[in-house]
Design a protein around this motif. Structure first.
Motif, PDB file in Angstrom:
ATOM      1  N   GLY A  62       0.728  -1.204   0.114  1.00 45.92           N
ATOM      2  CA  GLY A  62       0.105  -0.099   0.015  1.00 45.92           C
ATOM      3  C   GLY A  62       0.854   1.227   0.171  1.00 45.92           C
ATOM      4  N   ASN A  63       1.995   1.215  -0.379  1.00 39.23           N
ATOM      5  CA  ASN A  63       2.838   2.412  -0.406  1.00 39.23           C
ATOM      6  C   ASN A  63       3.238   2.817  -1.667  1.00 39.23           C
ATOM      7  OD1 ASN A  63       3.524   2.266   2.367  1.00 39.23           O
ATOM      8  ND2 ASN A  63       4.882   0.489   2.360  1.00 39.23           N
ATOM      9  N   LEU A  64       3.648   4.141  -2.060  1.00 34.31           N
ATOM     10  CA  LEU A  64       4.200   4.762  -3.155  1.00 34.31           C
ATOM     11  C   LEU A  64       5.399   4.337  -3.654  1.00 34.31           C
ATOM     12  CD1 LEU A  64       2.848   8.420  -2.801  1.00 34.31           C
ATOM     13  CD2 LEU A  64       1.683   6.459  -3.902  1.00 34.31           C
ATOM     14  N   VAL A  65       5.480   4.202  -4.871  1.00 34.01           N
ATOM     15  CA  VAL A  65       6.978   3.486  -5.391  1.00 34.01           C
ATOM     16  C   VAL A  65       7.914   4.853  -5.234  1.00 34.01           C
ATOM     17  CG1 VAL A  65       8.240   2.752  -7.453  1.00 34.01           C
ATOM     18  CG2 VAL A  65       5.916   2.167  -6.936  1.00 34.01           C
ATOM     19  N   PRO A  66       8.730   4.703  -4.611  1.00 36.61           N
ATOM     20  CA  PRO A  66       9.707   5.914  -4.301  1.00 36.61           C
ATOM     21  C   PRO A  66      10.489   6.104  -5.513  1.00 36.61           C
ATOM     22  CG  PRO A  66      10.840   3.787  -3.541  1.00 36.61           C
ATOM     23  CD  PRO A  66       9.373   3.584  -3.824  1.00 36.61           C
ATOM     24  N   ASP A  67      11.019   7.290  -5.652  1.00 43.34           N
ATOM     25  CA  ASP A  67      11.379   8.200  -6.957  1.00 43.34           C
ATOM     26  C   ASP A  67      12.703   7.316  -7.423  1.00 43.34           C
ATOM     27  OD1 ASP A  67       9.663  10.150  -6.833  1.00 43.34           O
ATOM     28  OD2 ASP A  67      11.205  11.689  -6.180  1.00 43.34           O
ATOM     29  N   GLU A  68      13.672   6.922  -6.623  1.00 43.64           N
ATOM     30  CA  GLU A  68      14.767   5.931  -7.139  1.00 43.64           C
ATOM     31  C   GLU A  68      14.439   4.734  -7.946  1.00 43.64           C
ATOM     32  OE1 GLU A  68      18.619   3.926  -5.099  1.00 43.64           O
ATOM     33  OE2 GLU A  68      17.718   5.485  -4.002  1.00 43.64           O
ATOM     34  N   LEU A  69      13.468   4.303  -7.216  1.00 40.54           N
ATOM     35  CA  LEU A  69      12.979   2.728  -7.926  1.00 40.54           C
ATOM     36  C   LEU A  69      12.267   3.297  -9.231  1.00 40.54           C
ATOM     37  CD1 LEU A  69      12.921  -0.333  -8.006  1.00 40.54           C
ATOM     38  CD2 LEU A  69      10.951  -0.176  -6.305  1.00 40.54           C
ATOM     39  N   THR A  70      11.430   4.153  -9.137  1.00 39.69           N
ATOM     40  CA  THR A  70      10.633   4.679 -10.369  1.00 39.69           C
ATOM     41  C   THR A  70      11.592   4.886 -11.583  1.00 39.69           C
ATOM     42  OG1 THR A  70       8.803   5.564  -8.890  1.00 39.69           O
ATOM     43  CG2 THR A  70       8.855   6.518 -11.483  1.00 39.69           C
ATOM     44  N   SER A  71      12.765   5.643 -11.249  1.00 43.08           N
ATOM     45  CA  SER A  71      13.634   6.168 -12.173  1.00 43.08           C
ATOM     46  C   SER A  71      14.604   4.844 -12.621  1.00 43.08           C
ATOM     47  CB  SER A  71      14.721   7.035 -11.598  1.00 43.08           C
ATOM     48  OG  SER A  71      13.889   8.346 -11.132  1.00 43.08           O
ATOM     49  N   ALA A  72      14.419   3.878 -11.897  1.00 40.70           N
ATOM     50  CA  ALA A  72      15.193   2.620 -12.183  1.00 40.70           C
ATOM     51  C   ALA A  72      14.381   1.797 -13.166  1.00 40.70           C
ATOM     52  CB  ALA A  72      15.609   1.877 -11.212  1.00 40.70           C
ATOM     53  N   VAL A  73      13.133   1.838 -13.000  1.00 43.50           N
ATOM     54  CA  VAL A  73      12.130   1.186 -13.678  1.00 43.50           C
ATOM     55  C   VAL A  73      11.993   1.984 -15.202  1.00 43.50           C
ATOM     56  CG1 VAL A  73       9.903   0.511 -14.214  1.00 43.50           C
ATOM     57  CG2 VAL A  73      10.577   0.103 -12.109  1.00 43.50           C
ATOM     58  N   VAL A  74      12.086   3.364 -15.107  1.00 40.43           N
ATOM     59  CA  VAL A  74      12.301   4.073 -16.406  1.00 40.43           C
ATOM     60  C   VAL A  74      13.526   3.728 -17.329  1.00 40.43           C
ATOM     61  CG1 VAL A  74      12.533   6.387 -17.374  1.00 40.43           C
ATOM     62  CG2 VAL A  74      11.109   5.978 -15.459  1.00 40.43           C
ATOM     63  N   ARG A  75      14.642   3.778 -16.551  1.00 45.28           N
ATOM     64  CA  ARG A  75      15.971   3.349 -17.132  1.00 45.28           C
ATOM     65  C   ARG A  75      15.974   2.087 -17.967  1.00 45.28           C
ATOM     66  NH1 ARG A  75      21.146   5.179 -16.063  1.00 45.28           N
ATOM     67  NH2 ARG A  75      20.076   6.092 -13.797  1.00 45.28           N
ATOM     68  N   GLU A  76      15.396   0.969 -17.023  1.00 42.45           N
ATOM     69  CA  GLU A  76      15.066  -0.227 -17.700  1.00 42.45           C
ATOM     70  C   GLU A  76      14.101  -0.359 -19.090  1.00 42.45           C
ATOM     71  OE1 GLU A  76      12.665  -3.756 -15.711  1.00 42.45           O
ATOM     72  OE2 GLU A  76      14.906  -4.337 -15.072  1.00 42.45           O
ATOM     73  N   GLN A  98      13.065  13.628 -10.302  1.00 41.45           N
ATOM     74  CA  GLN A  98      12.837  12.729 -11.270  1.00 41.45           C
ATOM     75  C   GLN A  98      13.225  13.389 -12.632  1.00 41.45           C
ATOM     76  OE1 GLN A  98       8.929  11.000 -11.333  1.00 41.45           O
ATOM     77  NE2 GLN A  98       8.980   9.956  -9.680  1.00 41.45           N
ATOM     78  N   VAL A  99      13.340  14.855 -12.720  1.00 42.27           N
ATOM     79  CA  VAL A  99      13.774  15.378 -13.623  1.00 42.27           C
ATOM     80  C   VAL A  99      15.359  15.225 -13.724  1.00 42.27           C
ATOM     81  CG1 VAL A  99      14.276  17.910 -14.798  1.00 42.27           C
ATOM     82  CG2 VAL A  99      11.896  17.237 -13.829  1.00 42.27           C
ATOM     83  N   ALA A 100      15.809  15.566 -12.695  1.00 39.95           N
ATOM     84  CA  ALA A 100      17.365  15.287 -12.555  1.00 39.95           C
ATOM     85  C   ALA A 100      17.611  13.685 -13.133  1.00 39.95           C
ATOM     86  CB  ALA A 100      17.685  15.584 -11.072  1.00 39.95           C
ATOM     87  N   ALA A 101      16.930  12.901 -12.531  1.00 37.87           N
ATOM     88  CA  ALA A 101      17.161  11.302 -12.951  1.00 37.87           C
ATOM     89  C   ALA A 101      17.048  11.188 -14.265  1.00 37.87           C
ATOM     90  CB  ALA A 101      16.310  10.590 -12.176  1.00 37.87           C
ATOM     91  N   LEU A 102      15.940  11.738 -15.017  1.00 42.22           N
ATOM     92  CA  LEU A 102      15.941  11.518 -16.411  1.00 42.22           C
ATOM     93  C   LEU A 102      17.026  12.167 -17.301  1.00 42.22           C
ATOM     94  CD1 LEU A 102      14.242  10.568 -18.944  1.00 42.22           C
ATOM     95  CD2 LEU A 102      12.797  12.665 -18.668  1.00 42.22           C
ATOM     96  N   ASP A 103      17.539  13.282 -16.679  1.00 44.49           N
ATOM     97  CA  ASP A 103      18.517  13.970 -17.274  1.00 44.49           C
ATOM     98  C   ASP A 103      19.637  13.083 -17.289  1.00 44.49           C
ATOM     99  OD1 ASP A 103      17.278  16.171 -17.782  1.00 44.49           O
ATOM    100  OD2 ASP A 103      17.967  17.505 -16.249  1.00 44.49           O
ATOM    101  N   GLU A 104      20.128  12.492 -16.052  1.00 45.50           N
ATOM    102  CA  GLU A 104      21.029  11.469 -16.037  1.00 45.50           C
ATOM    103  C   GLU A 104      20.990  10.109 -17.186  1.00 45.50           C
ATOM    104  OE1 GLU A 104      22.905   8.768 -12.472  1.00 45.50           O
ATOM    105  OE2 GLU A 104      21.851  10.480 -11.947  1.00 45.50           O
ATOM    106  N   ILE A 105      19.735   9.740 -17.011  1.00 44.52           N
ATOM    107  CA  ILE A 105      19.435   8.639 -17.732  1.00 44.52           C
ATOM    108  C   ILE A 105      19.938   8.855 -19.382  1.00 44.52           C
ATOM    109  CG2 ILE A 105      17.765   7.042 -18.699  1.00 44.52           C
ATOM    110  CD1 ILE A 105      16.343   7.143 -15.864  1.00 44.52           C
ATOM    111  N   LEU A 106      19.254  10.068 -20.139  1.00 44.14           N
ATOM    112  CA  LEU A 106      19.382  10.213 -21.220  1.00 44.14           C
ATOM    113  C   LEU A 106      20.744  11.069 -21.476  1.00 44.14           C
ATOM    114  CD1 LEU A 106      15.935  12.218 -22.049  1.00 44.14           C
ATOM    115  CD2 LEU A 106      16.821   9.753 -22.348  1.00 44.14           C
ATOM    116  N   GLY A 107      21.460  11.579 -20.575  1.00 45.36           N
ATOM    117  CA  GLY A 107      22.797  12.180 -20.467  1.00 45.36           C
ATOM    118  C   GLY A 107      23.825  10.952 -20.812  1.00 45.36           C
TER     119      GLY A 107
END
Length: 202
Positions: A62-76, A98-107
Motif C-alpha cells: 500500500g505504499n508509493l513507489v519511491p523516486d529512485e525505484l521509479t527512475s530505475a524502472v524508467v531506465r530499464e 525525477q527530472v534530474a534522474a531523467l537527465d542523467e539517464i538520457l545524458g
C-alpha cells in the motif's frame, strides 16, 4: 507524415486533460512507444524482473513507489529495443528529483528531450471531465473535492518541472480543449515547427 530520425517527447497535463489519449496518438504518428508510469510498472512486474518484484512488494504494502525505484524502472524500459528510435513519456518525470534522474539517464546515452507537450485545460474543465468519467464508471469515491485535491497536487508538483523545461526552450503549450482531432493537429503543428516533423498530415 514524415518524422525526424528520432523523437524523445514528454506529455504533461492535469488529470482529465486527455494526455493519455493524445500521447498514444502522437506516439503512433512517430512510430515510437507511448510509455506511462503505469505501463512501466506493469511491464516490469509481468516480466518478473528484480525491479518488478520490488515494485510488487511496495504496491502490495500500500505504499508509493519511491523516486529512485521509479527512475530505475524508467531506465530499464528505455533500454528496450522499441525505444531506441525515441519515446513519449507520460507520467514521468513528475517532480524535480525525477527530472534530474531523467537527465542523467538520457545524458548517459548522449540524448535529451526534444520537446515537452503541455496540454493546457482550465481547472473547471478538468473537474467536469473527471466528474463525468467517475459517474460513467460508477466511481462514487471520486468526489469533486477528491478530484480538486488531485489537481492541486498536479499544480504543486508539476509547475516547477515545466519551469525547468521552459528555461530549456522545449515546452509547447497546447490548448487541450476541443475535439480529439483538433488537439492532435495542434500538437503535430507545434512539433512540425520544431522541425521534428517535416510534412504533417493527420
Amino acid at each position: 507524415m514524415t518524422a525526424a530520425q528520432s523523437a524523445r517527447l514528454l506529455i504533461v497535463g492535469p488529470q482529465g486533460s486527455g494526455k493519455g489519449t493524445q500521447g498514444i496518438r502522437i506516439a503512433d504518428a512517430f512510430g515510437i512507444p507511448a510509455i506511462s508510469t503505469g505501463d512501466m510498472f506493469r511491464a516490469a512486474i509481468s516480466n518478473g524482473t528484480e525491479l518488478g518484484q520490488k515494485v510488487t512488494e511496495i504496491i502490495h504494502a500500500g505504499n508509493l513507489v519511491p523516486d529512485e525505484l521509479t527512475s530505475a524502472v524508467v531506465r530499464e524500459r528505455l533500454e528496450q529495443d522499441d525505444a531506441a528510435a525515441g519515446f513519449l513519456l507520460d507520467g514521468y518525470p513528475r517532480n524535480l528529483g525525477q527530472v534530474a534522474a531523467l537527465d542523467e539517464i538520457l545524458g548517459a546515452r548522449g540524448e535529451e528531450l526534444d520537446a515537452v507537450i503541455e496540454l493546457v485545460v482550465p481547472r473547471d474543465e478538468s473537474i467536469e471531465r473527471l466528474s463525468l468519467r467517475a459517474a460513467e464508471q460508477g466511481r462514487t469515491d471520486d468526489t469533486e473535492q477528491v478530484i480538486a485535491n488531485r489537481l492541486a497536487i498536479y499544480e504543486r508538483e508539476t509547475a516547477p518541472i515545466l519551469d525547468v523545461y521552459r528555461e530549456r526552450g522545449i515546452v509547447d503549450e497546447i490548448d487541450g480543449v476541443g475535439s480529439l482531432d483538433e488537439i492532435t493537429d495542434r500538437v503535430i503543428g507545434a512539433l512540425e515547427r520544431r522541425g521534428l516533423i517535416r510534412t504533417a498530415a493527420v
